[in-house]
Scaffold this active site. Structure first.
Site, PDB file in Angstrom:
ATOM      1  N   LYS A  14     -80.497  67.473  21.619  1.00 41.90           N
ATOM      2  CA  LYS A  14     -79.413  67.961  20.957  1.00 41.90           C
ATOM      3  C   LYS A  14     -78.796  68.752  22.048  1.00 41.90           C
ATOM      4  CE  LYS A  14     -80.974  69.686  17.042  1.00 41.90           C
ATOM      5  NZ  LYS A  14     -82.477  69.200  17.104  1.00 41.90           N
ATOM      6  N   ARG A  89     -78.599  72.510   8.786  1.00 46.95           N
ATOM      7  CA  ARG A  89     -79.957  72.199   8.844  1.00 46.95           C
ATOM      8  C   ARG A  89     -80.197  71.777   7.207  1.00 46.95           C
ATOM      9  NH1 ARG A  89     -81.652  73.875  14.004  1.00 46.95           N
ATOM     10  NH2 ARG A  89     -83.680  73.684  14.533  1.00 46.95           N
ATOM     11  N   ARG A 123     -91.258  71.285  27.531  1.00 44.52           N
ATOM     12  CA  ARG A 123     -89.583  71.845  27.757  1.00 44.52           C
ATOM     13  C   ARG A 123     -89.505  73.356  28.373  1.00 44.52           C
ATOM     14  NH1 ARG A 123     -85.828  71.266  22.657  1.00 44.52           N
ATOM     15  NH2 ARG A 123     -87.139  73.039  21.707  1.00 44.52           N
ATOM     16  N   ARG A 154     -89.873  79.508  28.866  1.00 42.55           N
ATOM     17  CA  ARG A 154     -90.357  78.629  27.887  1.00 42.55           C
ATOM     18  C   ARG A 154     -89.890  79.321  26.617  1.00 42.55           C
ATOM     19  NH1 ARG A 154     -93.587  74.141  29.877  1.00 42.55           N
ATOM     20  NH2 ARG A 154     -94.120  74.598  32.029  1.00 42.55           N
ATOM     21  N   ARG A 166     -91.949  72.803  12.223  1.00 39.57           N
ATOM     22  CA  ARG A 166     -90.727  72.407  12.634  1.00 39.57           C
ATOM     23  C   ARG A 166     -90.286  71.038  12.307  1.00 39.57           C
ATOM     24  NH1 ARG A 166     -90.276  74.424  18.579  1.00 39.57           N
ATOM     25  NH2 ARG A 166     -88.096  73.805  18.374  1.00 39.57           N
TER      26      ARG A 166
END
Ligand code: AMP
Length: 208
Positions: A14, A89, A123, A154, A166
């Site tokens: 996203k 969310r 990531r 990070r 999550r």
């Protein structure tokens, strides 16, 4: 023009797509995750409250999030709409949002669960400009980040331990929003398990 919502599980891309779409629309990116990380870093009361939820991969309470959003969209650059990334969310967040601004498109980036862990755990973010990279799928160029000042960062919550929590929060609290927006005729699904450029092309096509 109204606002856009970028929707999808953690690690769907996203943030990456939001940065690309902002180059093609005049809508500023509004990421509640980025806002919360900034609040944690600054040590504000909101940051202190949010940190315990974020560290364990749980959602921050709706009232905290809605307070941040109300303040953000009152700013001048948001008057023609924004691109929400990681918000709403929960159904209560979406209901509150519908009172604040008109949503014209909800762009869902679909990525299967089994791809999420590898995507999140590799990531990296450039600490200077915020560009998101990945050890394998989107490596930092040999001569560094485009901004010229690459600083490797990070995220504290990008670990195998929190990613399952999550993902659980996404399935339980966030994914019901898909049918909520579908019923309102705003929902568009794009296959997010492809090359980054192909996903951007499809998202921009939906927005045309
Ligand atoms: P993100 O950067 O979008 O992955 O968000 C990182 C973390 O911030 C999440 O795991 C949540 O703890 C919190 N967070 C971000 N956005 C929201 C939201 N809209 N509602 C609740 N919690 C959020």
């Amino acid at each position: 023009m109204g606002s856009i919502v970028l929707f999808g599980p953690p690690g769907a891309g996203k943030g990456t797509q939001a940065q690309r779409i902002t180059e093609h629309t005049s809508l500023p990116q509004v990421s509640t995750g980025d806002m919360l990380r900034a609040a944690v870093k600054a040590g504000t009361a909101i940051g202190l409250e949010a940190k315990s939820y974020m560290d364990r991969g749980a959602l921050v309470p709706d009232d905290v999030i809605l307070g941040l959003i109300e303040e953000r969209i009152a700013e001048n650059d948001a008057k023609n709409g924004v691109m929400f990334d990681g918000f709403p969310r929960t159904i209560p967040q979406a209901e509150a949002l519908s009172e604040l601004t008109e949503i014209t498109h909800v762009l869902a980036i679909d990525v299967p669960d089994e791809r999420i862990v590898e995507r999140i755990c590799g990531r990296l973010t450039c600490g200077t400009c915020g560009t998101v990279y990945h050890d394998v799928f989107n490596p930092v160029p040999g001569d560094g980040c485009e901004c010229g000042q690459y600083v490797e960062k990070r995220r504290a919550d990008d670990t195998e331990a929190t990613v399952l929590t999550r993902l659980g929060a996404y399935h339980e609290q966030t994914s019901p929003l898909a049918s909520w927006y579908e019923e309102r005729g705003l929902f568009h699904r794009v296959d997010g398990d492809r090359a980054i450029d192909d996903i951007t092309t499809d998202l921009l096509y939906v927005l045309q």
